[in-house]
Each structure stands twice: as structure tokens, then as C-alpha cells.
Design an enzyme around this catalytic site. Structure first.
Site, PDB file in Angstrom:
ATOM      1  N   LYS A  45      -6.167  -4.397   3.935  1.00  0.00           N
ATOM      2  CA  LYS A  45      -5.987  -4.004   5.332  1.00  0.00           C
ATOM      3  C   LYS A  45      -7.249  -4.283   6.129  1.00  0.00           C
ATOM      4  O   LYS A  45      -8.323  -3.879   5.666  1.00  0.00           O
ATOM      5  CB  LYS A  45      -5.674  -2.513   5.339  1.00  0.00           C
ATOM      6  CG  LYS A  45      -5.710  -1.860   6.686  1.00  0.00           C
ATOM      7  CD  LYS A  45      -5.681  -0.374   6.527  1.00  0.00           C
ATOM      8  CE  LYS A  45      -5.793   0.199   7.928  1.00  0.00           C
ATOM      9  NZ  LYS A  45      -5.922   1.596   7.968  1.00  0.00           N
ATOM     10  N   LYS A 103     -10.046  -1.829   2.313  1.00  0.00           N
ATOM     11  CA  LYS A 103      -9.907  -1.519   3.738  1.00  0.00           C
ATOM     12  C   LYS A 103     -11.224  -1.855   4.443  1.00  0.00           C
ATOM     13  O   LYS A 103     -12.270  -1.264   4.150  1.00  0.00           O
ATOM     14  CB  LYS A 103      -9.568  -0.038   3.918  1.00  0.00           C
ATOM     15  CG  LYS A 103      -9.548   0.379   5.377  1.00  0.00           C
ATOM     16  CD  LYS A 103      -8.972   1.758   5.552  1.00  0.00           C
ATOM     17  CE  LYS A 103      -9.051   2.193   7.004  1.00  0.00           C
ATOM     18  NZ  LYS A 103      -8.515   3.521   7.216  1.00  0.00           N
TER      19      LYS A 103
END
Ligand code: PBG
Length: 331
Positions: A252, A196
Site C-alpha cells: 500500500k 505500507k
């Protein structure tokens, strides 16, 4: 010379939608899509989210209607974001999140698979994803991990099928797995936000969840989310989370990080999810509003890119359209 040109012809395979369909190298399957959903405590009526058309923050009542409509469209996998009304610095109250999870699971039972995002950013007054030290200059890793494991345990008890930690603390996957197993929640899976990145593209989401970091001494998430300039860190974090017990690992944002998806796919046999985040979704929707592109084909084009890169699962704000759009899309 003439012969050579003849052999180099690539266009025969592009000549009609029939042959284009026959020649595809990736397929999209709506069954591998996850729909993010939002529920806010003490909200009286659903509210819209700036930048995210077709998405709303639901109330405890309207979330059931939203899920039923999504089931009717063929979507059965959800990623839930509970938004509490009370913000604190520690000793958070997880009653609302537990109530949302148990209400949804008691209503839909095995018809749906419910993953719940766990992070502290919508619980904290300062908007950071963990508990801050005394001086508010850094996020305390150990304390935050303990708190997240406690939260995960509550949600597993409420009936969540999957816990999805998005906080980016070190060691949280192992801590959650151990606590869940100790309490006989071995069947509850973990989808880790492993790779992330510290990204600008979470803007609309933070607006929806009131989770923008606002601490004077720590203004952004760069000390715990991954730098967009560091591929090695992203791969190492993903492999570590898998080793700690994550069942699904995630990249992500998604479309900006297809190199990371491919690199992780090459190094691991883990089930891999790509999260096309709020800012990425909003970019398409804004261009669509300006008639600069057509939203259906644009989302499908992104999904194809994620599949080509090696993603198994796609998390998209447009997931609820996946079945209809994929079926009707003319190649
Ligand atoms: C919470 C969290 C964020 C997102 C998912 N979980 C925001 C952030 O880290 O600031 C982003 C999702 C999106 O933008 O669609 N930590």
C-alpha cells in the site's frame, strides 16, 4: 528480409477483441475484491468525502443499506474503518467500533466477510498511529502494540472475521495473534498492512477520518511508515509479518509500488493484497471529471497492472463495481 518481418508480426494477436480475450495472461475476478467502508460515531446523516466521489462516510444506520447494496452488486468482502467522535492520547474507548462490528455481523452473518482496520490515528488527538512519549517526539512502540492487541481482541469479540492492523508498529502481528489465540479466536484472520509506505496518496482518507498528524514535534509518519526509497525494508517487513502470523500481507499504495508486489510475490507464498489507496483513486476520478480519461477503463487498467504484478486480492474504492465492470469490459 521480407520473411523476417513476417515472423516478427505481433499484431495478429491484437487484431480483434476475440483474439485479445483469448490471449490474456491475467484475469480479474470480482470475488477477490474488497470494498472499504467508513462509519462515523454520532453522525446524523451520511457525508461525502473530498476527492472520493461515489464513497461516503456512513452512519450506524446507513452502513447497513450500503452493505446490502454492495451485496446486490456481488461484493461480499469489506474493510471497515470506524471513526470515533472522541479523541484522546491514551485509554481509548472502543465501544463504538465494537458496536459497529457487532451490528453489521448480526445483520449479515456469514453472507459477508468483515475485516476491520485497526489503527490509533483516528483515536488520537495528535493523529499519529500510536501512543506518543512524554515529549511527543516519538511513537512508543511497545505501548502502542499492547493497545492495538487490546483493540483487536475487542473487535474479534464483537464478531470481526479479520483484523487489519495499519499502524506499522514492530511486533504487532505476533502480539495480536498471541492475544487472539489465548482467547480462543484462532479462526479470526490477520491481514497485515505490511509494506505500507509513507505516502502523499493517503490525503483524501485522512480528511475522511480526521487522522492527519498534527503534532508540532512529530509532523509526519516517516519514523514508522516505510520510505518510498527503500525496497529492502518493504520486503523485510512483509516477510517478518508473515512469519509472525499474518494470513494476508498487503502492499500500500498499490499502483505506485508494483515492483514491491512482484518482489514479495517472488519471495513468499503468502496471500498478497494490493490497496489502491484514496489518493490513487482520486487521481483517476479527477481526470475523469476533467474528461481526460474514462474512469471504468482506467480502474480496470490499474487492476490488471496489480494482477500482473502478482497481487491476489485488490482493495479498491471502486470494488463495488468490479463484477459489472469486468463482465462488460471490452478488451
Ligand atoms: C491508518 C490508515 C491510513 C490508510 C489506511 N489506514 C492512513 C495513514 O496511514 O495515514 C490510508 C488509506 C487510503 O488512503 O485509502 N493508519
Amino acid at each position: 528480409m521480407e520473411n523476417k518481418q513476417h515472423f516478427l508480426n505481433q499484431r495478429r494477436l491484437r487484431a480483434s477483441s476475440h483474439i485479445r480475450e483469448l490471449a490474456v495472461t491475467v484475469l480479474l475476478n470480482y470475488k477477490q475484491f474488497i470494498q472499504p467502508i467508513f462509519v462515523e460515531e454520532a453522525l446524523e446523516l451520511p457525508r461525502n468525502i473530498k476527492g472520493l466521489p461515489h464513497i461516503q462516510v456512513d452512519t450506524l444506520n446507513t452502513i447497513l443499506e450500503t452493505i446490502q447494496q454492495d451485496i446486490n452488486c456481488g461484493i461480499t468482502k469489506f474493510l471497515l474503518f470506524p471513526i470515533p467522535s472522541e479523541k484522546k492520547t491514551k485509554d481509548f474507548n472502543y465501544d463504538f467500533a465494537s458496536l459497529v462490528v457487532s451490528t453489521i455481523k448480526n445483520t449479515f452473518k456469514e453472507k459477508i466477510w468483515l475485516a476491520v482496520d485497526i489503527c490509533l490515528c483516528s483515536y488520537t488527538t495528535h493523529g499519529h498511529c500510536g501512543i506518543l512519549n512524554e515529549a511527543s517526539t516519538m511513537v512508543e512502540n511497545h505501548q502502542s502494540v499492547q493497545e492495538l492487541a487490546k483493540y483487536a481482541h475487542r473487535l474479534a469479540g464483537a464478531g470481526a472475521d479479520c483484523i487489519a492492523p495499519s499502524d506499522m508498529m514492530d511486533g504487532r502481528i505476533a502480539a495480536i495473534r498471541i492475544l487472539l489465540n489465548q482467547h480462543h479466536f484462532e479462526q479470526v484472520s490477520i491481514m497485515s498492512y505490511s509494506a505500507k509506505f509513507s505516502s502523499q496518496f493517503y490525503g483524501p482518507f485522512r480528511d475522511a477520518c480526521n487522522s492527519t498528524p498534527n503534532s508540532a514535534a512529530l509532523k509526519d509518519r516517516k519514523t514508522y511508515q516505510i520510505s518510498p526509497f527503500n525496497q529492502t525494508d518493504a520486503i523485510a517487513s512483509a516477510l517478518r509479518d508473515k512469519a509472525e502470523g499474518a494470513d494476508i500481507i498487503m502492499v500500500k499504495p498499490a499502483a505506485l509500488y508494483t515492483d514491491i508486489i512482484s518482489a514479495i510475490k517472488a519471495k513468499s507464498d503468502a496471500v498478497l493484497a494490493a490497496y489502491h489507496v484514496s489518493g490513487e483513486y482520486a487521481s483517476i476520478e479527477l481526470m475523469h471529471e476533467q474528461q481526460l480519461l474514462e474512469r471504468t477503463s482506467a480502474h480496470i487498467e490499474v487492476w490488471a497492472a496489480l494482477k500482473r504484478s502478482g497481487a491476489d486480492i485488490i482493495i479498491s474504492y471502486a470494488a463495488r463495481n468490479a463484477k459489472a465492470w469486468i463482465e462488460n469490459h471490452l478488451l
